[in-house]
Motif scaffolding. Structure first.
Motif, PDB file in Angstrom:
ATOM      1  N   LEU A  26      95.634  68.355  55.720  1.00 49.05           N
ATOM      2  CA  LEU A  26      94.673  67.289  55.460  1.00 49.05           C
ATOM      3  C   LEU A  26      94.659  67.023  53.960  1.00 49.05           C
ATOM      4  O   LEU A  26      94.473  67.947  53.165  1.00 49.05           O
ATOM      5  CB  LEU A  26      93.271  67.694  55.933  1.00 49.05           C
ATOM      6  CG  LEU A  26      92.135  66.694  55.683  1.00 49.05           C
ATOM      7  CD1 LEU A  26      92.380  65.391  56.452  1.00 49.05           C
ATOM      8  CD2 LEU A  26      90.792  67.303  56.071  1.00 49.05           C
ATOM      9  N   HIS A  27      94.889  65.766  53.574  1.00 48.20           N
ATOM     10  CA  HIS A  27      94.847  65.372  52.171  1.00 48.20           C
ATOM     11  C   HIS A  27      93.638  64.482  51.952  1.00 48.20           C
ATOM     12  O   HIS A  27      93.527  63.416  52.566  1.00 48.20           O
ATOM     13  CB  HIS A  27      96.130  64.632  51.773  1.00 48.20           C
ATOM     14  CG  HIS A  27      96.097  64.061  50.385  1.00 48.20           C
ATOM     15  ND1 HIS A  27      96.726  62.881  50.047  1.00 48.20           N
ATOM     16  CD2 HIS A  27      95.482  64.497  49.253  1.00 48.20           C
ATOM     17  CE1 HIS A  27      96.519  62.628  48.765  1.00 48.20           C
ATOM     18  NE2 HIS A  27      95.763  63.589  48.270  1.00 48.20           N
ATOM     19  N   LEU A  28      92.731  64.909  51.090  1.00 48.88           N
ATOM     20  CA  LEU A  28      91.571  64.115  50.696  1.00 48.88           C
ATOM     21  C   LEU A  28      91.846  63.556  49.307  1.00 48.88           C
ATOM     22  O   LEU A  28      92.152  64.318  48.385  1.00 48.88           O
ATOM     23  CB  LEU A  28      90.307  64.975  50.672  1.00 48.88           C
ATOM     24  CG  LEU A  28      89.990  65.763  51.947  1.00 48.88           C
ATOM     25  CD1 LEU A  28      88.713  66.577  51.762  1.00 48.88           C
ATOM     26  CD2 LEU A  28      89.888  64.851  53.150  1.00 48.88           C
ATOM     27  N   ALA A  29      91.766  62.229  49.152  1.00 46.84           N
ATOM     28  CA  ALA A  29      92.119  61.572  47.884  1.00 46.84           C
ATOM     29  C   ALA A  29      90.888  60.902  47.278  1.00 46.84           C
ATOM     30  O   ALA A  29      90.748  59.677  47.326  1.00 46.84           O
ATOM     31  CB  ALA A  29      93.225  60.559  48.114  1.00 46.84           C
ATOM     32  N   PRO A  30      89.988  61.674  46.671  1.00 49.31           N
ATOM     33  CA  PRO A  30      88.790  61.066  46.090  1.00 49.31           C
ATOM     34  C   PRO A  30      89.094  60.340  44.790  1.00 49.31           C
ATOM     35  O   PRO A  30      90.091  60.629  44.110  1.00 49.31           O
ATOM     36  CB  PRO A  30      87.882  62.274  45.831  1.00 49.31           C
ATOM     37  CG  PRO A  30      88.840  63.391  45.571  1.00 49.31           C
ATOM     38  CD  PRO A  30      90.017  63.128  46.476  1.00 49.31           C
ATOM     39  N   ALA A  57      80.632  65.237  44.152  1.00 50.49           N
ATOM     40  CA  ALA A  57      80.018  64.614  45.326  1.00 50.49           C
ATOM     41  C   ALA A  57      80.739  65.048  46.603  1.00 50.49           C
ATOM     42  O   ALA A  57      80.098  65.273  47.643  1.00 50.49           O
ATOM     43  CB  ALA A  57      80.057  63.092  45.186  1.00 50.49           C
ATOM     44  N   LEU A  58      82.059  65.169  46.536  1.00 48.84           N
ATOM     45  CA  LEU A  58      82.823  65.576  47.717  1.00 48.84           C
ATOM     46  C   LEU A  58      82.404  66.964  48.181  1.00 48.84           C
ATOM     47  O   LEU A  58      82.154  67.187  49.378  1.00 48.84           O
ATOM     48  CB  LEU A  58      84.313  65.540  47.396  1.00 48.84           C
ATOM     49  CG  LEU A  58      85.256  65.949  48.527  1.00 48.84           C
ATOM     50  CD1 LEU A  58      85.176  64.964  49.678  1.00 48.84           C
ATOM     51  CD2 LEU A  58      86.688  66.047  48.017  1.00 48.84           C
ATOM     52  N   ALA A  59      82.333  67.915  47.266  1.00 48.07           N
ATOM     53  CA  ALA A  59      81.934  69.278  47.637  1.00 48.07           C
ATOM     54  C   ALA A  59      80.517  69.302  48.204  1.00 48.07           C
ATOM     55  O   ALA A  59      80.241  70.005  49.183  1.00 48.07           O
ATOM     56  CB  ALA A  59      82.040  70.196  46.422  1.00 48.07           C
ATOM     57  N   GLU A  84      77.720  59.378  54.466  1.00 44.64           N
ATOM     58  CA  GLU A  84      77.988  57.976  54.161  1.00 44.64           C
ATOM     59  C   GLU A  84      77.857  57.688  52.670  1.00 44.64           C
ATOM     60  O   GLU A  84      78.619  56.885  52.106  1.00 44.64           O
ATOM     61  CB  GLU A  84      77.057  57.075  54.972  1.00 44.64           C
ATOM     62  CG  GLU A  84      77.308  57.096  56.472  1.00 44.64           C
ATOM     63  CD  GLU A  84      76.793  58.377  57.154  1.00 44.64           C
ATOM     64  OE1 GLU A  84      77.208  58.645  58.300  1.00 44.64           O
ATOM     65  OE2 GLU A  84      75.978  59.108  56.524  1.00 44.64           O
ATOM     66  N   LEU A  85      76.922  58.342  51.999  1.00 45.34           N
ATOM     67  CA  LEU A  85      76.786  58.201  50.547  1.00 45.34           C
ATOM     68  C   LEU A  85      78.016  58.773  49.847  1.00 45.34           C
ATOM     69  O   LEU A  85      78.570  58.165  48.919  1.00 45.34           O
ATOM     70  CB  LEU A  85      75.519  58.909  50.062  1.00 45.34           C
ATOM     71  CG  LEU A  85      75.333  59.002  48.540  1.00 45.34           C
ATOM     72  CD1 LEU A  85      75.205  57.617  47.915  1.00 45.34           C
ATOM     73  CD2 LEU A  85      74.124  59.872  48.187  1.00 45.34           C
ATOM     74  N   VAL A  86      78.455  59.922  50.299  1.00 48.26           N
ATOM     75  CA  VAL A  86      79.627  60.563  49.700  1.00 48.26           C
ATOM     76  C   VAL A  86      80.871  59.704  49.906  1.00 48.26           C
ATOM     77  O   VAL A  86      81.723  59.590  49.017  1.00 48.26           O
ATOM     78  CB  VAL A  86      79.805  61.975  50.277  1.00 48.26           C
ATOM     79  CG1 VAL A  86      81.143  62.579  49.860  1.00 48.26           C
ATOM     80  CG2 VAL A  86      78.652  62.873  49.823  1.00 48.26           C
ATOM     81  N   GLU A  87      80.987  59.068  51.062  1.00 44.83           N
ATOM     82  CA  GLU A  87      82.110  58.166  51.301  1.00 44.83           C
ATOM     83  C   GLU A  87      82.107  57.018  50.299  1.00 44.83           C
ATOM     84  O   GLU A  87      83.160  56.653  49.755  1.00 44.83           O
ATOM     85  CB  GLU A  87      82.052  57.612  52.721  1.00 44.83           C
ATOM     86  CG  GLU A  87      83.211  56.667  53.039  1.00 44.83           C
ATOM     87  CD  GLU A  87      83.159  56.153  54.467  1.00 44.83           C
ATOM     88  OE1 GLU A  87      84.229  55.939  55.047  1.00 44.83           O
ATOM     89  OE2 GLU A  87      82.043  55.969  54.991  1.00 44.83           O
ATOM     90  N   ARG A  88      80.935  56.451  50.021  1.00 41.20           N
ATOM     91  CA  ARG A  88      80.853  55.346  49.052  1.00 41.20           C
ATOM     92  C   ARG A  88      81.215  55.809  47.649  1.00 41.20           C
ATOM     93  O   ARG A  88      81.854  55.080  46.887  1.00 41.20           O
ATOM     94  CB  ARG A  88      79.441  54.738  49.055  1.00 41.20           C
ATOM     95  CG  ARG A  88      79.106  53.944  50.308  1.00 41.20           C
ATOM     96  CD  ARG A  88      77.940  52.995  50.078  1.00 41.20           C
ATOM     97  NE  ARG A  88      76.705  53.679  49.711  1.00 41.20           N
ATOM     98  CZ  ARG A  88      75.817  54.143  50.588  1.00 41.20           C
ATOM     99  NH1 ARG A  88      76.044  54.015  51.898  1.00 41.20           N
ATOM    100  NH2 ARG A  88      74.713  54.724  50.177  1.00 41.20           N
ATOM    101  N   ILE A  89      80.812  57.015  47.295  1.00 44.59           N
ATOM    102  CA  ILE A  89      81.084  57.528  45.945  1.00 44.59           C
ATOM    103  C   ILE A  89      82.552  57.898  45.775  1.00 44.59           C
ATOM    104  O   ILE A  89      83.187  57.553  44.774  1.00 44.59           O
ATOM    105  CB  ILE A  89      80.191  58.758  45.650  1.00 44.59           C
ATOM    106  CG1 ILE A  89      78.711  58.353  45.578  1.00 44.59           C
ATOM    107  CG2 ILE A  89      80.620  59.424  44.334  1.00 44.59           C
ATOM    108  CD1 ILE A  89      77.769  59.545  45.511  1.00 44.59           C
ATOM    109  N   GLY A 136      85.270  57.498  48.140  1.00 44.52           N
ATOM    110  CA  GLY A 136      86.325  56.790  48.844  1.00 44.52           C
ATOM    111  C   GLY A 136      86.954  57.592  49.963  1.00 44.52           C
ATOM    112  O   GLY A 136      87.897  57.120  50.612  1.00 44.52           O
ATOM    113  N   VAL A 137      86.471  58.807  50.221  1.00 43.91           N
ATOM    114  CA  VAL A 137      86.962  59.637  51.313  1.00 43.91           C
ATOM    115  C   VAL A 137      86.100  59.362  52.543  1.00 43.91           C
ATOM    116  O   VAL A 137      84.878  59.517  52.495  1.00 43.91           O
ATOM    117  CB  VAL A 137      86.910  61.130  50.950  1.00 43.91           C
ATOM    118  CG1 VAL A 137      87.362  61.988  52.137  1.00 43.91           C
ATOM    119  CG2 VAL A 137      87.778  61.410  49.737  1.00 43.91           C
TER     120      VAL A 137
END
Length: 712
Positions: free
Chosen positions: A220-224, A231-233, A271-276, A278-279
């Motif tokens: 799995l590659h997460l590209a923030p 924010a991702l963590a 959903e907030l983390v996704e907006r911040i 891009g993941v």
């Protein structure tokens, strides 16, 4: 009857270690003079004989064609660096340091070290600054490496060692989250640990804004977006809590501060983390499932999350994720940091950092000052207090700090806001540089002192696992070259300290052992003989093993070293790991209409750090001849730039120009530049020196830029 002459015996192999990254790969050397060959050393457990191109070609820098072979002094009549004798070079250096101190005070003299110096040299440099010069103004380029991870490690666990477990544990865990590391290019022999992890059925999650060669190996590659790792963590921890996947028994028995950390994380809903970041939320959920389904898991960070103005909190958030799931303080689980420089670990343990004394003792701790002062034979009150961090020290040059002794670093290329740092270096009253090559920084010096290299000197380094290693001298250095220990011995004598600075590295290490004894990084039980016999020893290693509870190691026997930390207790006063509540905040320099793109920086496989050594190796230059700007096809199309065409990257600090490298491996809102080159393509002309408030790490990984097309 005639007999054929007996064949000449094969030249002896000298076991040693690579001079470059923190793996400190084992290698054998054979040969002498200008003909030195690297031979596989399969018995060393870290790399098992494997080497990257940098390691294989390391002897090329030993050539007199590319390295310094005699001292240089800048002549007033010509303004040029010209050959000098050692006696003159040392006298001019001592006079420059003495004159500055007499006119402006002890703290007008600065010392800047390097994460590539051996433990002995780092130790001696810290002692030289505080005892001979009496200055508080000493720091080193390791501040730019993993200081944020070190601060977070200390805050959570009470002790900083890059990896609290050996590398051999990584393939045996169930899941690894690798954050901001491109092992395939920065330390290629270590990639096999991730390959073996997957072969064993484990999962690999890579967090990186670029689809690097390492990310291509991931399940799995997460590209923030760069600068949003925090924010991702927090978003992942939110999901762990919401799904009831915390390890409440571990939290209750072995940690403190959970309620506050949990409340902070719960403010970062998916959903907030996704907006911040891009993941997407589905990817966040997949990451939590992989991590929590594994019986054991590890989080490993590198420069990506650390080289930020919130790097300490970012690493702290990843540590909180490990703690909340019980992945710490037990076998095959935990948080670790992948140190960068060759002696990045040991280099910060023994006194060249602004706030530390040998053994990882704090400079502002009266007991630590008393212990080290007794070893040094000085009054504790004579030791100066903590000084400026690396960038703050460089920024003060020519103003508060008027003279500088620099060993093993090239800040003209490696420091953030590099054009400003170059200007500050030029403004000094006096600059002396000790190095193996005429680096871009050495070219600005009043005196250049040519020093021995890895293969020409004996000394110890400490790799990313906390394994102390012995590099053996394999070659005789050129007659015009001296070791850094000899340089400090000579300068100390000219400055009134005839004793206390021996030139024999084993003697210096013996003193280091005494100075570190009882400290967090205790080397007292480590000797050169043990390092030869045991393929290295993990610290802490006190002088004796004490009551080990093992029949094969009775009380009073030598301590075996500590490959795995925290199995019984953490290094905090109460033995518990500390959760630290953290919240996301923006980068120090967010994008805007004028600077709408994010720049991030890093390394390529064929070059190393500022490139001062690797740029002198033909094979490496052929593989990586110069800087480039990696950008997404969408961004290239908007600019009207084709692959290979020059493109300008402009920040609030300057402008860099390099060929475009168009790639779908990077986010459309992000560009990447490697930082190994000086001149027009110098990436650090652009980078932001905004500092983390705890670690004082500059924000290399995130700054706002705009791109401009350049006429061919």
């Amino acid at each position: 009857m005639s007999h054929a002459p007996a064949p000449a015996p094969a030249p002896a192999l000298v076991p040693t270690h690579c001079p470059y990254c923190s793996l400190q790969c084992g290698m054998n050397l054979r040969g002498s003079g200008e003909t030195v060959e690297v031979v596989e050393r399969a018995d060393f457990p870290v790399n098992r004989g494997a080497l990257c191109g940098k390691g294989r070609t390391a002897p090329a820098v030993l050539s007199s064609r590319v390295r310094l072979t005699g001292p240089l002094v800048r002549r007033p009549a010509t303004g040029r660096l010209e050959p000098a004798t050692w006696e003159e070079a040392l006298r001019v250096t001592a006079d420059g340091l003495r004159r500055t101190r007499a006119r402006h005070g002890a703290d007008a003299v600065g010392v800047f070290g390097g994460g590539g110096l051996t433990n002995e040299k780092a130790y001696a440099l810290g002692k030289f600054a505080r005892v001979v010069l009496g200055t508080s103004q000493i720091d080193y380029n390791g501040r730019f490496c993993m200081s944020s991870a070190a601060a977070a490690h200390n805050r959570a666990f009470g002790l900083d060692r890059g990896l609290p477990f050996p590398l051999e544990d990584i393939p045996r865990t169930g899941c690894v989250v690798l954050v901001g590391s491109n092992l395939a290019e920065t330390m290629p022999p270590a990639l096999r640990y991730l390959t073996e992890l997957k072969d064993n059925g484990g999962k690999l999650i890579v967090v990186d804004p670029r689809r690097t060669k390492t990310a291509e190996q991931a399940d799995l590659h997460l590209a923030p977006r760069p600068g949003t790792d925090l924010a991702l963590a927090l978003g992942l921890l939110h999901l762990v809590v919401a799904q009831g996947r915390t390890d409440e028994a571990f939290i209750g028995e072995r940690t403190t501060g959970w309620e506050e950390a949990r409340a902070a994380a719960m403010a970062h809903w998916p959903e907030l983390v996704e907006r911040i970041t891009g993941v997407g939320v589905p990817q966040l959920r997949s990451a939590v499932a992989m991590f929590c389904d594994a019986p054991n898991a590890m989080v490993l960070t590198a420069r990506g999350p650390e080289q930020q103005s919130k790097g300490t909190d970012t690493v702290g958030a990843w540590i909180n994720l490990a703690l909340a799931t019980g992945n710490a303080g037990r076998p095959l689980a935990g948080y670790g940091c992948l140190t960068g420089q060759g002696n990045g670990q040991g280099g910060r343990e023994h006194g060249q950092k602004a706030d530390q004394l040998p053994g990882y003792r704090r400079l502002d701790d009266p007991a630590a000052r008393a212990h080290v002062a007794a070893v040094w034979g000085v009054d504790p009150d004579s030791l100066p207090g903590p000084g400026r961090s690396a960038y703050e020290l460089l920024d003060a040059l020519g103003r508060d700090v008027r003279a500088l002794l620099l060993m093993g670093s090239n800040p003209v290329v490696s420091a953030p806001r590099a054009a400003h740092v170059e200007e500050r270096l030029r403004s000094l009253d006096f600059l002396a540089v000790a190095d193996v090559v005429l680096s871009e920084t050495a070219e600005l010096a009043d005196v250049v002192l040519p020093v021995t290299q890895w293969a020409e000197e004996t000394g110890t380094t400490t790799n990313l696992e906390g394994r102390v290693l012995l590099r053996r001298r394999a070659l005789t250095p050129p007659p015009g070259v001296r070791s850094d220990l000899e340089v400090m011995h000579g300068l100390a004598g000219l400055l009134g300290h005839e004793k206390g600075f021996p030139t024999d590295p084993e003697e210096v290490f013996g003193e280091l052992r005494r100075a570190s004894s009882g400290g967090p990084a205790d080397y007292a039980g480590i000797s050169y003989r043990r390092l030869e016999e045991e393929q290295g020893v993990f610290w802490p290693c006190p002088e004796t093993g004490g009551h080990t509870g093992r029949p094969d190691r009775p009380a009073g026997s030598p301590h075996p070293g500590t490959p795995r930390l925290f199995l019984d207790r953490f290094a905090t006063p109460d033995g518990r790991a500390r959760f630290v509540p953290v919240v996301h905040r923006e980068a120090a320099e967010p994008t805007d209409a004028e600077y709408p793109v994010v720049l991030t920086t890093g390394r390529v496989v064929a070059q190393y750090q500022s490139g001062a050594q690797t740029r002198r190796v033909d094979e490496l230059n052929a593989a990586a001849p110069g800087p480039f700007v990696e950008l997404h096809p969408q961004l290239a199309a908007r600019l009207g730039v084709a692959d290979g065409e020059p493109v300008a990257v402009v920040s609030r600090r300057g402008r860099a120009v390099a060929p475009a490298r168009v790639s779908e491996a990077i986010r459309p809102d992000t560009v990447f530049m490697p930082f190994h080159w000086p001149g027009a393509g110098r990436a650090n002309t652009l980078t932001n020196p905004a500092l983390d408030p705890t670690s004082r790490m500059p924000e290399f990984k995130v700054c706002a830029v705009r791109l401009e097309r350049v006429a061919a």
